[in-house]
Design an enzyme around this catalytic site. Sequence first.
Site, PDB file in Angstrom:
ATOM      1  N   GLU A 435       0.795  -1.141  -0.232  1.00  0.00           N
ATOM      2  CA  GLU A 435      -0.091   0.073   0.160  1.00  0.00           C
ATOM      3  C   GLU A 435       0.854   1.225   0.015  1.00  0.00           C
ATOM      4  OE1 GLU A 435      -2.600  -0.051   3.447  1.00  0.00           O
ATOM      5  OE2 GLU A 435      -1.074  -0.876   4.681  1.00  0.00           O
ATOM      6  N   CYS A 506      -7.484  -5.540  -1.324  1.00  0.00           N
ATOM      7  CA  CYS A 506      -8.561  -5.218  -0.231  1.00  0.00           C
ATOM      8  C   CYS A 506      -9.147  -3.844   0.136  1.00  0.00           C
ATOM      9  CB  CYS A 506      -7.829  -5.932   1.000  1.00  0.00           C
ATOM     10  SG  CYS A 506      -6.407  -4.849   1.627  1.00  0.00           S
TER      11      CYS A 506
HETATM   12  C1  PEP Z   1      -5.919   0.067   2.178  1.00  0.00           C
HETATM   13  O1  PEP Z   1      -5.048   0.972   2.634  1.00  0.00           O
HETATM   14  O2  PEP Z   1      -6.400   0.089   1.181  1.00  0.00           O
HETATM   15  C2  PEP Z   1      -6.404  -0.700   3.182  1.00  0.00           C
HETATM   16  C3  PEP Z   1      -7.284  -1.902   3.079  1.00  0.00           C
HETATM   17  O3  PEP Z   1      -6.099  -0.469   4.734  1.00  0.00           O
HETATM   18  P1  PEP Z   1      -6.829   0.775   5.650  1.00  0.00           P
HETATM   19  O4  PEP Z   1      -8.032   1.274   4.469  1.00  0.00           O
HETATM   20  O5  PEP Z   1      -7.307   0.032   6.652  1.00  0.00           O
HETATM   21  O6  PEP Z   1      -5.728   1.625   5.561  1.00  0.00           O
HETATM   22 MG    MG Z   2      -4.188   1.112   4.455  1.00  0.00          MG
END
Ligand code: PEP
Ligand code: MG
Length: 582
Positions: A435, A506
Amino acid sequence: MEIKRGAPVSPGVAIGPALVLDTEGFRIPRRSVKSDQVKGELDRLRTALAASAASARLNQEAVSAKLGQQYGAIFGAHALLVEDAALARELETLVREQNVSAEYAVSRVMRRHAKALESIDSDGLATRAADLFDIEKSILGHLLGQRREQLADLQEPVVILAHDLTPSDTAGLDQEKVHAFATEAGGRASHTAIMAGVLEIPAVVGLGKFVTDVSGGDTVIVDGNRGVLILNPDEETLERYRRAQSTFRSFENTLVHLRDLPAATKDGTRVQLLGNIEFPSEVAHCQERGAEGVGLYRTEFLYVGKDTDPTEAEHLDAYLTVLRTLGSNKPVVIRTLDLGADKFASTADASAEERNPFLGVRSVRLCLRNLTLFKTQMRAILRASAFGDVRIMFPMVSTLLELRQCKMILAEVKEDLEEEGIAFNRDIPVGTMIEVPSAALMADQMAREVEFFSIGTNDLIQYTLAADRTNEAVASLYSPGDPAVLRLIDSVVKVACERGIAVNVCGEMSGEPTYTMLLLGLGIRQLSITPHNVPEIKKLIRSITMEEAVQAAREVMRLETARDVNNYLREQTRRVLPEVVS
Ligand code: PEP
Ligand code: MG
């Protein structure tokens, strides 16, 4: 009637009376009062005006003493305005003739004057308008006893309109009472937005300024499918939206039968749909919607609103609840603590003092500086692994060294457990989120260290485009369809396929029907999404062929701008399943 447009973050349509919160969380009510209560309201109003004028005079003295009389005079002017007989007459007339509460009268009158000043193109008058809002706040503060609205304690169904809601505010909303919410601030992938999806409350964020245009009790429509807020709709619009509400519900009903059918394309390519959860109770949503496991368990909520960090036993209890509800043969990916930035505070959170928390000590960076906290969670995850298909995943990894450090600590924790004779799965699958662009660029090296990748597009987009995921002012830059983001995703998927490790997406992108064809076409065979979106995505997958998906991905990778990508994909999606395209 006034129409505002923002980012749709949780689907559904709601029509109802507005509960308006100003920037400081004070409620702006419309409360009609009975005729025999009018006298009491007038007394309350006079007392509040007097108290507000007295506070302004105190401010005048304090500021004059500290900064000089010319600055103190600003508050002197406030006091004069609050004491103005014409203002008192106007407020009292409204209360007396329309039987409204003192709060409503103050809010209505002050905002009308402030808006009139704002509409004149002059810097000086804009400052005066800001003064009027300030004065309104002061009088309301005296009327309401400086009490912020308790959103968890609502008595009647409402639609919340606010400048912003924190993720914790949102998590505490009562789904029975809050039929929708709309905020001036916030972005598509903010945690407030994600929480709205989790709670299945229709929501629109990033609408820009509107809170000063609306009063408590006004009828409003929130369209979480299209990202629209309508203030004081006319009869025709209301009727149209009542029909839209029932169409949306019946479309959702048509999806129910998909629960036990596989997510496979028309030509038989199987895709695994997993759920993203924040609380163990959401496993039930995953099951109702036919998710095949949990692809992302965000564990931050174990830390919210507590004075101390959760114990190993508390972690373990939460994880075992998930496993018990889901069944031990279904995968559960537990992500280690990802606190910081727009996420919730904890005792270990250093972000409060950071100038740029999104680029600061968040997530694994925080854990690597607080090994007790990290190891406590790892122990619980490992212990849970003795009872089911548990996998561990590290968030926000930005360098290979960081990933190796996380694995080293995991190895130490395994040794400790072994010495203590505590059961766990020695071969627990280890994954990393991709990410941060640096991790995406180093994916070939990262792939040697882990069993799976999970592409977190929410953060990947923000860090690739340098566009804060929570800031509506840069929402036009923040797009999953941006070619730079797509190149990174494409290269990560290619690396994972070459190295034979699993890869999924995700972030919120994975639950947006517009991108399903593209992600499949790029080679993704596993999506982890908000449970609510599972049926829709499954229906879409079952409506396309792999050949169409590959063709769409090939075409998209040739396009040069996010706008072209999004238009093309919306068109392709509309062609196969028009109901899912707003
Ligand atoms: C994302 O960054 O895409 C992720 C799934 O994590 P979060 O939204 O919890 O930062
Ligand atoms: Mg994230």
